[in-house]
Design a protein around this motif. Sequence first.
Motif, PDB file in Angstrom:
ATOM      1  N   LYS A   1      15.791  67.324  63.141  1.00 24.13           N
ATOM      2  CA  LYS A   1      15.725  67.227  61.674  1.00 24.13           C
ATOM      3  C   LYS A   1      14.675  68.185  61.104  1.00 24.13           C
ATOM      4  CE  LYS A   1      14.665  63.851  58.037  1.00 24.13           C
ATOM      5  NZ  LYS A   1      14.236  62.462  57.758  1.00 24.13           N
TER       6      LYS A   1
ATOM      7  N   VAL B   1      20.183  78.191  58.754  1.00 20.67           N
ATOM      8  CA  VAL B   1      21.172  77.171  59.135  1.00 20.67           C
ATOM      9  C   VAL B   1      22.351  77.226  58.163  1.00 20.67           C
ATOM     10  CG1 VAL B   1      21.612  74.677  59.314  1.00 20.67           C
ATOM     11  CG2 VAL B   1      19.539  75.653  60.324  1.00 20.67           C
ATOM     12  N   GLU B   2      22.051  77.360  56.873  1.00 17.49           N
ATOM     13  CA  GLU B   2      23.112  77.422  55.860  1.00 17.49           C
ATOM     14  C   GLU B   2      24.024  78.639  56.045  1.00 17.49           C
ATOM     15  OE1 GLU B   2      21.730  76.953  51.763  1.00 17.49           O
ATOM     16  OE2 GLU B   2      22.651  74.961  51.956  1.00 17.49           O
TER      17      GLU B   2
ATOM     18  N   ILE C   1      15.691  71.930  61.610  1.00 24.20           N
ATOM     19  CA  ILE C   1      16.717  72.338  60.636  1.00 24.20           C
ATOM     20  C   ILE C   1      16.066  72.599  59.281  1.00 24.20           C
ATOM     21  CG2 ILE C   1      18.686  71.496  59.288  1.00 24.20           C
ATOM     22  CD1 ILE C   1      19.662  70.120  61.885  1.00 24.20           C
ATOM     23  N   GLN C   2      15.165  71.720  58.876  1.00 25.12           N
ATOM     24  CA  GLN C   2      14.482  71.886  57.585  1.00 25.12           C
ATOM     25  C   GLN C   2      13.654  73.178  57.569  1.00 25.12           C
ATOM     26  OE1 GLN C   2      12.141  68.487  56.482  1.00 25.12           O
ATOM     27  NE2 GLN C   2      11.574  69.331  54.504  1.00 25.12           N
TER      28      GLN C   2
ATOM     29  N   ASN D   1      14.223  75.859  59.128  1.00 24.46           N
ATOM     30  CA  ASN D   1      15.102  77.034  59.197  1.00 24.46           C
ATOM     31  C   ASN D   1      16.310  76.883  58.282  1.00 24.46           C
ATOM     32  OD1 ASN D   1      14.037  78.758  61.640  1.00 24.46           O
ATOM     33  ND2 ASN D   1      13.896  76.621  62.267  1.00 24.46           N
ATOM     34  N   PHE D   2      16.107  76.197  57.175  1.00 19.94           N
ATOM     35  CA  PHE D   2      17.225  75.765  56.332  1.00 19.94           C
ATOM     36  C   PHE D   2      18.130  76.920  55.885  1.00 19.94           C
ATOM     37  CE2 PHE D   2      19.112  74.444  52.258  1.00 19.94           C
ATOM     38  CZ  PHE D   2      19.815  73.334  52.707  1.00 19.94           C
ATOM     39  N   LYS D   3      17.547  78.018  55.443  1.00 14.48           N
ATOM     40  CA  LYS D   3      18.367  79.146  54.950  1.00 14.48           C
ATOM     41  C   LYS D   3      19.239  79.724  56.056  1.00 14.48           C
ATOM     42  CE  LYS D   3      15.467  80.581  51.081  1.00 14.48           C
ATOM     43  NZ  LYS D   3      14.633  81.666  50.492  1.00 14.48           N
TER      44      LYS D   3
END
Length: 198
Positions: free
Chosen positions: A83, A93-94, A86-87, A89-91
Amino acid sequence: MRILNSLIEQAKNPNGWVGSFMLRMMNTVHTGMNKWAFKKLPLEKDSIMLDIGCGGGKTIQALSKIIPEGKIYGIDYSEQAVKDSIQANFKDVETGKVTIFKADVTNAPFQEKFFDTITGFQTHYFWDDIESGVKEIFRILKHGGCVLLVAEVYKMNYHMESYKTKDEMEQLLINTGFHNVISYENKNKGWLMVKGSK
């Protein structure tokens, strides 16, 4: 003693707000280790990489800058680590450049010969079965690919019953089938890095 055991368990398998705090601490502490290790690692700009025990995601962040056209996967057996990573590396991941999910190194959900490079920072001393983990790394690594395992020596000595030394770690990789196995030590920091090619 109970507090120490609790902290060790949180380092091994972070969960909740305490685990999230520890992951942020690890991100900070591992930055220097990452920079040191990456200087020894030839990386192509379009590499397909895996970071095992991705923790709070800082290693993946650093890798993403080094390989702008590549693809990076991260696995961890801590739901909190997944969790938080992912947060962090959010961009990426998107956009699909980075994929992070819960998995165990001894049963990695990847096809054979998939990765160019596999890294593991401050993680292998927590694996339940290091021999199986290294065999699985060998399976999913491409021919010509490289594995890099990096850790603080005192943590290896504390957590591991075997494979505590540079020579033992090198022999483990050689016995698994890796070649060009080499170690680097940063004695000032107490860091050990073992690298092998398939």
